[in-house]
Design a protein around this motif. Structure first.
Motif, PDB file in Angstrom:
ATOM      1  N   LEU A   1      -7.953   6.169   0.664  1.00  0.00           N
ATOM      2  CA  LEU A   1      -8.269   7.441   1.580  1.00  0.00           C
ATOM      3  C   LEU A   1      -9.123   7.260   2.789  1.00  0.00           C
ATOM      4  O   LEU A   1      -8.819   7.813   3.849  1.00  0.00           O
ATOM      5  N   THR A   2     -10.451   6.668   2.116  1.00  0.00           N
ATOM      6  CA  THR A   2     -11.190   6.458   3.418  1.00  0.00           C
ATOM      7  C   THR A   2     -10.709   5.568   4.735  1.00  0.00           C
ATOM      8  O   THR A   2     -10.988   5.811   5.765  1.00  0.00           O
ATOM      9  N   ARG A   3     -10.072   4.525   4.113  1.00  0.00           N
ATOM     10  CA  ARG A   3      -9.516   3.480   5.060  1.00  0.00           C
ATOM     11  C   ARG A   3      -8.361   4.393   6.061  1.00  0.00           C
ATOM     12  O   ARG A   3      -8.449   4.115   7.307  1.00  0.00           O
ATOM     13  N   PHE A   4      -7.739   5.108   5.571  1.00  0.00           N
ATOM     14  CA  PHE A   4      -6.526   5.765   6.410  1.00  0.00           C
ATOM     15  C   PHE A   4      -7.110   6.874   6.879  1.00  0.00           C
ATOM     16  O   PHE A   4      -6.523   7.270   8.215  1.00  0.00           O
ATOM     17  N   MET A   5      -8.085   7.490   6.449  1.00  0.00           N
ATOM     18  CA  MET A   5      -8.871   8.571   7.124  1.00  0.00           C
ATOM     19  C   MET A   5      -9.464   8.323   8.549  1.00  0.00           C
ATOM     20  O   MET A   5      -9.394   8.912   9.417  1.00  0.00           O
ATOM     21  N   ASP A   6     -10.159   7.142   8.359  1.00  0.00           N
ATOM     22  CA  ASP A   6     -10.823   6.562   9.436  1.00  0.00           C
ATOM     23  C   ASP A   6     -10.248   5.591  10.285  1.00  0.00           C
ATOM     24  O   ASP A   6     -10.855   4.757  11.191  1.00  0.00           O
ATOM     25  N   GLU A   7      -9.019   5.386   9.941  1.00  0.00           N
ATOM     26  CA  GLU A   7      -8.111   4.373  10.534  1.00  0.00           C
ATOM     27  C   GLU A   7      -8.903   3.076  10.669  1.00  0.00           C
ATOM     28  O   GLU A   7      -9.041   2.312  11.618  1.00  0.00           O
ATOM     29  N   GLY A   8      -9.141   2.472   9.284  1.00  0.00           N
ATOM     30  CA  GLY A   8      -9.916   1.463   9.212  1.00  0.00           C
ATOM     31  C   GLY A   8     -11.121   1.868   8.709  1.00  0.00           C
ATOM     32  O   GLY A   8     -11.342   3.188   8.548  1.00  0.00           O
ATOM     33  N   PHE A   9     -12.242   1.026   8.609  1.00  0.00           N
ATOM     34  CA  PHE A   9     -13.360   1.613   8.059  1.00  0.00           C
ATOM     35  C   PHE A   9     -14.620   1.696   9.210  1.00  0.00           C
ATOM     36  O   PHE A   9     -15.640   2.204   8.967  1.00  0.00           O
ATOM     37  N   GLY A  10     -14.172   1.224  10.256  1.00  0.00           N
ATOM     38  CA  GLY A  10     -15.104   1.307  11.487  1.00  0.00           C
ATOM     39  C   GLY A  10     -16.281   0.165  11.410  1.00  0.00           C
ATOM     40  O   GLY A  10     -17.564   0.507  11.804  1.00  0.00           O
ATOM     41  N   PHE A  11     -15.931  -0.707  10.594  1.00  0.00           N
ATOM     42  CA  PHE A  11     -17.059  -1.884  10.324  1.00  0.00           C
ATOM     43  C   PHE A  11     -16.903  -3.027  11.360  1.00  0.00           C
ATOM     44  O   PHE A  11     -15.774  -3.216  11.922  1.00  0.00           O
ATOM     45  N   SER A  12     -18.041  -3.472  11.394  1.00  0.00           N
ATOM     46  CA  SER A  12     -17.933  -4.865  12.131  1.00  0.00           C
ATOM     47  C   SER A  12     -17.268  -5.942  11.276  1.00  0.00           C
ATOM     48  O   SER A  12     -17.024  -5.548  10.029  1.00  0.00           O
ATOM     49  N   GLU A  13     -17.015  -7.009  11.816  1.00  0.00           N
ATOM     50  CA  GLU A  13     -16.270  -8.053  11.019  1.00  0.00           C
ATOM     51  C   GLU A  13     -17.231  -8.382   9.717  1.00  0.00           C
ATOM     52  O   GLU A  13     -17.028  -8.440   8.584  1.00  0.00           O
ATOM     53  N   ALA A  14     -18.523  -8.684  10.007  1.00  0.00           N
ATOM     54  CA  ALA A  14     -19.492  -8.702   8.986  1.00  0.00           C
ATOM     55  C   ALA A  14     -19.707  -7.846   7.954  1.00  0.00           C
ATOM     56  O   ALA A  14     -19.662  -8.094   6.567  1.00  0.00           O
ATOM     57  N   GLU A  15     -19.616  -6.396   8.639  1.00  0.00           N
ATOM     58  CA  GLU A  15     -19.787  -5.292   7.633  1.00  0.00           C
ATOM     59  C   GLU A  15     -18.605  -5.322   6.457  1.00  0.00           C
ATOM     60  O   GLU A  15     -18.764  -4.985   5.602  1.00  0.00           O
TER      61      GLU A  15
ATOM     62  N   LEU B   1       0.879  -1.355  -0.044  1.00  0.00           N
ATOM     63  CA  LEU B   1      -0.009  -0.019   0.056  1.00  0.00           C
ATOM     64  C   LEU B   1       0.775   1.314  -0.080  1.00  0.00           C
ATOM     65  O   LEU B   1       0.357   2.484   0.014  1.00  0.00           O
ATOM     66  N   ASP B   2       2.340   1.232   0.307  1.00  0.00           N
ATOM     67  CA  ASP B   2       3.066   2.116   0.210  1.00  0.00           C
ATOM     68  C   ASP B   2       2.774   3.468  -0.988  1.00  0.00           C
ATOM     69  O   ASP B   2       2.681   4.391  -0.498  1.00  0.00           O
ATOM     70  N   CYS B   3       2.831   2.891  -2.252  1.00  0.00           N
ATOM     71  CA  CYS B   3       2.787   4.107  -3.266  1.00  0.00           C
ATOM     72  C   CYS B   3       1.429   4.738  -3.051  1.00  0.00           C
ATOM     73  O   CYS B   3       1.452   5.940  -3.138  1.00  0.00           O
ATOM     74  N   LEU B   4       0.136   4.001  -2.751  1.00  0.00           N
ATOM     75  CA  LEU B   4      -0.703   4.755  -2.739  1.00  0.00           C
ATOM     76  C   LEU B   4      -0.975   5.363  -1.587  1.00  0.00           C
ATOM     77  O   LEU B   4      -1.544   6.883  -1.763  1.00  0.00           O
ATOM     78  N   ILE B   5      -0.262   5.352  -0.592  1.00  0.00           N
ATOM     79  CA  ILE B   5      -0.430   6.226   0.720  1.00  0.00           C
ATOM     80  C   ILE B   5       0.598   7.391   0.468  1.00  0.00           C
ATOM     81  O   ILE B   5       0.183   8.408   0.950  1.00  0.00           O
ATOM     82  N   ILE B   6       1.612   7.078   0.065  1.00  0.00           N
ATOM     83  CA  ILE B   6       2.650   7.954  -0.568  1.00  0.00           C
ATOM     84  C   ILE B   6       1.769   9.292  -1.220  1.00  0.00           C
ATOM     85  O   ILE B   6       2.079  10.546  -1.250  1.00  0.00           O
ATOM     86  N   ILE B   7       1.361   8.815  -2.231  1.00  0.00           N
ATOM     87  CA  ILE B   7       0.604   9.488  -3.266  1.00  0.00           C
ATOM     88  C   ILE B   7      -0.571  10.426  -2.726  1.00  0.00           C
ATOM     89  O   ILE B   7      -0.460  11.626  -2.668  1.00  0.00           O
ATOM     90  N   LEU B   8      -1.309   9.744  -1.707  1.00  0.00           N
ATOM     91  CA  LEU B   8      -2.365  10.529  -1.100  1.00  0.00           C
ATOM     92  C   LEU B   8      -1.795  11.448  -0.180  1.00  0.00           C
ATOM     93  O   LEU B   8      -2.356  12.560   0.037  1.00  0.00           O
ATOM     94  N   ARG B   9      -0.651  11.239   0.606  1.00  0.00           N
ATOM     95  CA  ARG B   9      -0.329  12.108   1.574  1.00  0.00           C
ATOM     96  C   ARG B   9       0.652  13.308   1.031  1.00  0.00           C
ATOM     97  O   ARG B   9       0.935  14.325   1.789  1.00  0.00           O
ATOM     98  N   SER B  10       1.006  13.061  -0.267  1.00  0.00           N
ATOM     99  CA  SER B  10       1.906  14.139  -0.910  1.00  0.00           C
ATOM    100  C   SER B  10       0.936  14.838  -2.019  1.00  0.00           C
ATOM    101  O   SER B  10       1.556  15.690  -2.526  1.00  0.00           O
ATOM    102  N   LEU B  11      -0.114  14.848  -2.234  1.00  0.00           N
ATOM    103  CA  LEU B  11      -0.968  14.996  -3.423  1.00  0.00           C
ATOM    104  C   LEU B  11      -1.219  16.740  -3.290  1.00  0.00           C
ATOM    105  O   LEU B  11      -1.049  17.446  -4.305  1.00  0.00           O
ATOM    106  N   SER B  12      -1.221  17.118  -2.154  1.00  0.00           N
ATOM    107  CA  SER B  12      -1.054  18.821  -1.982  1.00  0.00           C
ATOM    108  C   SER B  12       0.203  19.474  -2.173  1.00  0.00           C
ATOM    109  O   SER B  12       0.086  20.546  -2.157  1.00  0.00           O
ATOM    110  N   SER B  13       1.147  18.791  -2.356  1.00  0.00           N
ATOM    111  CA  SER B  13       2.334  19.355  -2.796  1.00  0.00           C
ATOM    112  C   SER B  13       2.566  19.634  -4.257  1.00  0.00           C
ATOM    113  O   SER B  13       2.676  18.838  -4.982  1.00  0.00           O
ATOM    114  N   GLN B  14       2.796  21.009  -4.402  1.00  0.00           N
ATOM    115  CA  GLN B  14       2.986  21.497  -5.899  1.00  0.00           C
ATOM    116  C   GLN B  14       4.046  20.699  -6.507  1.00  0.00           C
ATOM    117  O   GLN B  14       4.615  20.350  -7.474  1.00  0.00           O
TER     118      GLN B  14
END
Length: 189
Positions: A157-171, A101-114
């Motif tokens: 983005l949703t996963r890392f903003m919410d520190e997981g999805f906040g779902f039960s195991e079934a959800e 997941l590194d590349c996706l996370i790096i991209i998301l955390r760096s997008l605001s940088s011109q």
């Protein structure tokens, strides 16, 4: 006995890799603007000038980190009908610290940088979009690749903003299945 020139070359390769590994960690944790070359150098146990010697600039280091993350070929291998499952498993089930997941996370955390924007665009084009478009094939391949990328970025983005999805195991299982179905429809559509 190993000649001194070979030992130096090996050390240079080890040093270069240590810098890349440290850069990947700092960029993943902090994003482009917050990660400093001095911190990256300190982590790798080298002087900051050596980072510049190996990579030129911070932008070039970012590009190298993204490129060495490699194209997600494992997503494009295997049967076409399993693509949605493979991506959903990665995005939903992989542990948060999974290096895949590194590349996706790096991209998301760096997008605001011109300063990072061009490196991110170039890396995304060559390491993700181009291989995905080729793998998909057909007249709508670029549209499908863009849809897949948008879904992947949104879920990450949703996963890392919410520190997981906040779902039960079934959800969580239902979310993963629905995501897999959605991605597969894009591929098959």
């Amino acid at each position: 006995m190993i000649p001194p020139s070979v030992l130096r070359a090996r050390n240079a390769m080890v040093t270069r890799q240590a810098i890349l590994d440290c850069a990947r960690v700092r960029l993943r944790e902090e994003g482009y603007d917050a990660a400093s070359l001095r911190e990256i150098a300190a982590c790798a146990g080298v002087d900051a000038a050596l980072v510049s010697r190996y990579f030129g600039s911070k932008e070039e280091l970012l590009l190298e980190v993204l490129q060495t993350g490699g194209p997600p070929m494992e997503l494009f291998s295997g049967p076409r009908e399993g693509f949605g499952e493979r991506v959903a498993d990665l995005l939903v089930c992989a542990p948060p610290d999974d290096s895949k997941l590194d590349c996706l996370i790096i991209i998301l955390r760096s997008l605001s940088s011109q300063a990072a924007a061009e490196a991110i665009r170039n890396s995304s084009r060559s390491n993700f979009y181009a291989p995905l478009v080729e793998w998909l094939g057909g007249p709508e391949a670029k549209i499908k690749a863009t849809m897949i990328a948008a879904i992947m970025k949104g879920v990450t983005l949703t996963r890392f903003m919410d520190e997981g999805f906040g779902f039960s195991e079934a959800e969580m299982a239902l979310f993963r299945d629905r995501l897999a179905e959605t991605l597969q429809r894009v591929v098959d559509g």
